[in-house]
Design a protein around this motif. Structure first.
Motif, short mmCIF file in Angstrom:
data_model
loop_
_atom_site.label_atom_id
_atom_site.label_comp_id
_atom_site.label_asym_id
_atom_site.label_seq_id
_atom_site.Cartn_x
_atom_site.Cartn_y
_atom_site.Cartn_z
N ARG A 98 2.80 15.85 -22.50
CA ARG A 98 4.03 16.46 -21.98
C ARG A 98 3.90 17.97 -21.84
O ARG A 98 3.69 18.68 -22.84
N ASP A 99 4.02 18.43 -20.60
CA ASP A 99 3.99 19.86 -20.28
C ASP A 99 4.62 19.97 -18.89
O ASP A 99 4.22 19.24 -17.98
N HIS A 100 5.59 20.87 -18.75
CA HIS A 100 6.26 20.96 -17.44
C HIS A 100 5.28 21.19 -16.30
O HIS A 100 5.41 20.63 -15.23
N ALA A 101 4.28 22.07 -16.53
CA ALA A 101 3.32 22.38 -15.46
C ALA A 101 2.51 21.14 -15.12
O ALA A 101 2.34 20.24 -15.95
N PHE A 102 2.03 21.09 -13.86
CA PHE A 102 1.25 19.93 -13.41
C PHE A 102 0.01 19.77 -14.29
O PHE A 102 -0.59 20.77 -14.70
N PRO A 103 -0.42 18.52 -14.54
CA PRO A 103 -1.69 18.32 -15.25
C PRO A 103 -2.84 18.92 -14.45
O PRO A 103 -2.89 18.77 -13.23
N SER A 104 -3.75 19.60 -15.13
CA SER A 104 -4.86 20.24 -14.45
C SER A 104 -6.15 19.92 -15.22
O SER A 104 -6.26 20.25 -16.40
N PRO A 105 -7.13 19.25 -14.58
CA PRO A 105 -7.09 18.78 -13.20
C PRO A 105 -6.06 17.65 -13.03
O PRO A 105 -5.65 17.05 -14.03
N PRO A 106 -5.67 17.36 -11.77
CA PRO A 106 -4.66 16.33 -11.54
C PRO A 106 -5.10 14.98 -12.11
O PRO A 106 -6.29 14.70 -12.19
N VAL A 107 -4.10 14.16 -12.51
CA VAL A 107 -4.39 12.80 -12.98
C VAL A 107 -4.02 11.82 -11.87
O VAL A 107 -3.39 12.21 -10.87
N LYS A 108 -4.37 10.55 -12.06
CA LYS A 108 -4.05 9.54 -11.04
C LYS A 108 -2.54 9.34 -10.98
O LYS A 108 -1.91 9.14 -12.02
N PRO A 109 -1.95 9.41 -9.79
CA PRO A 109 -0.50 9.16 -9.72
C PRO A 109 -0.19 7.69 -10.04
O PRO A 109 -1.06 6.83 -9.89
N THR A 110 1.02 7.45 -10.50
CA THR A 110 1.47 6.08 -10.73
C THR A 110 2.13 5.60 -9.44
O THR A 110 3.00 6.29 -8.91
N VAL A 111 1.72 4.43 -8.96
CA VAL A 111 2.32 3.87 -7.74
C VAL A 111 2.94 2.51 -8.06
O VAL A 111 2.26 1.60 -8.54
N PHE A 112 4.22 2.41 -7.83
CA PHE A 112 4.96 1.19 -8.14
C PHE A 112 5.73 0.76 -6.89
O PHE A 112 6.31 1.60 -6.19
N MET A 113 5.72 -0.53 -6.63
CA MET A 113 6.50 -1.05 -5.50
C MET A 113 7.08 -2.40 -5.87
O MET A 113 6.40 -3.22 -6.49
N MET A 114 8.35 -2.61 -5.52
CA MET A 114 8.95 -3.93 -5.74
C MET A 114 9.76 -4.30 -4.51
O MET A 114 10.10 -3.45 -3.69
N SER A 115 10.04 -5.60 -4.39
CA SER A 115 10.85 -6.07 -3.27
C SER A 115 11.97 -6.94 -3.80
O SER A 115 11.75 -7.80 -4.65
N ASN A 116 13.17 -6.68 -3.31
CA ASN A 116 14.35 -7.46 -3.72
C ASN A 116 14.99 -8.05 -2.48
O ASN A 116 14.79 -7.53 -1.38
N PRO A 117 15.80 -9.12 -2.64
CA PRO A 117 16.55 -9.61 -1.48
C PRO A 117 17.45 -8.51 -0.94
O PRO A 117 17.99 -7.71 -1.71
N LEU A 118 17.57 -8.42 0.39
CA LEU A 118 18.37 -7.35 1.00
C LEU A 118 19.86 -7.72 0.96
O LEU A 118 20.27 -8.71 1.57
N PRO A 119 20.66 -6.92 0.24
CA PRO A 119 22.10 -7.25 0.16
C PRO A 119 22.87 -6.62 1.32
O PRO A 119 23.48 -5.58 1.15
N THR A 120 22.78 -7.18 2.53
CA THR A 120 23.53 -6.58 3.65
C THR A 120 25.03 -6.73 3.39
O THR A 120 25.47 -7.68 2.73
N PRO A 121 25.82 -5.77 3.88
CA PRO A 121 27.25 -5.76 3.54
C PRO A 121 27.96 -7.07 3.93
O PRO A 121 27.75 -7.57 5.03
N PRO A 122 28.77 -7.62 3.02
CA PRO A 122 29.50 -8.85 3.33
C PRO A 122 30.54 -8.63 4.44
O PRO A 122 30.99 -7.49 4.65
#
Ligand code: PDD
Length: 290
Positions: A98-122
């Protein structure tokens, strides 16, 4: 539900990230919400362009090329149920001491993706419209970045929920001499209709450049609907004939009540009816052309 995390597909229950992830510690990351119709990501090129803009805004290198993103997105859609889905894509600056400044050297970014049913307006929401409140826009000055640090948006949206409303329309004051003006909703873009003209606030640093916002303006231009992009004073919001709300998950909705008072006739108006119908046509045509 199958999710994507750092190169792997897995059931959401198995997905784990470190408590030192900078997304968890600082909200240091960006995200996208992409609607999927008939198993095809809607306006993917535009969403990926906005993602790049957000990454540039937080000085984080894009971990994937557009081709790689497209491959992962299509794979995730295929692995999840439902013809219409909505994708949530999230990138953080990764795991570091934990340090506000960016990690140096940079670390691998975390990539997350999810898919949910699309709740189009009723249907009832389309017929009645929604109620909104206004509140001072107390966010930072880079609202064009789709940042995951959403605490102001969360608190502003909850104000609406506590008032029995759907959304909070945000009002900014930049100087003591200038009139207060509307920026957007806590999680949506807002349009004003006056005397048959569609008014949209400009895409500057004070609002998120909505993908749905762009579609609405393209539709207006293509169909000869009078429209103008400019700052909208708060008085114009309260004197509107119609107010419209747009987002990837809500498409376009009529706002029929503002701060407890009816907007125009208090019912969804002709501009809403026209744009909603044209939006459905636009969606169908784009998906057919895929
Ligand atoms: N929010 N403005 C804000 C602050 C938003 O969070 C959103 C979308 C929009 C509309 O953008 P678009 O048309 O690209 O969805 C405008 C998404 C849906 C969310 O955070 O869930």
């Amino acid at each position: 539900m199958t999710i994507y995390l750092n190169g792997q597909y897995m059931p959401i229950e198995e997905a784990k990230i470190s408590v030192l992830d900078r997304g968890f510690i600082f909200g240091d990351g960006v995200y996208e919400v992409i609607p999927v119709y008939s198993r095809k990501a809607f306006r993917l090129a535009e969403h990926l362009r906005r993602l790049q803009h957000s990454l540039d805004g937080i000085k984080l290198a894009n971990p994937y090329s557009d081709g790689e993103w497209t491959g992962i997105i299509n794979e995730l859609i295929a692995r999840n149920a439902g013809e219409d889905q909505y994708l949530y894509l999230h990138i953080t600056r990764g795991v570091a001491k934990r340090d506000h400044a960016f990690p140096s050297p940079p670390v691998k970014p975390t990539v997350f993706m999810m898919s949910n049913p699309l709740p189009t307006p009723p249907a009832d929401l389309l017929h009645s419209g929604v109620a909104c409140i206004t509140a001072p826009d107390n966010r930072w000055l880079r609202c064009d970045i789709k940042a995951i640090s959403l605490l102001p948006n969360v608190l502003l949206r909850q104000m609406a929920v506590d008032a029995g409303c759907a959304e909070t329309i945000l009002i900014r004051t930049e100087s003591k001499t200038e009139d207060a003006f509307m920026t957007e909703g806590a999680a949506s873009n807002i349009f004003v209709v006056k005397d048959g003209k569609l008014l949209a606030p400009p895409k500057d640093n004070l609002m998120l450049p909505g993908i749905t916002y762009d579609v609405i303006l393209e539709i207006a231009a293509a169909n000869g609907i009078p429209h103008e992009v400019r700052r909208i004073a708060v008085a114009e919001v309260h004197a509107a004939d119609e107010l419209l709300l747009t987002s990837s998950t809500k498409e376009v909705l009529a706002i029929t009540q503002l701060d407890g008072k009816p907007v125009g006739s208090g019912k969804p108006g002709p501009m809403f009816a026209r744009l909603h119908s044209l939006y459905q046509d636009f969606k169908r045509n784009v998906m057919r052309a895929h």
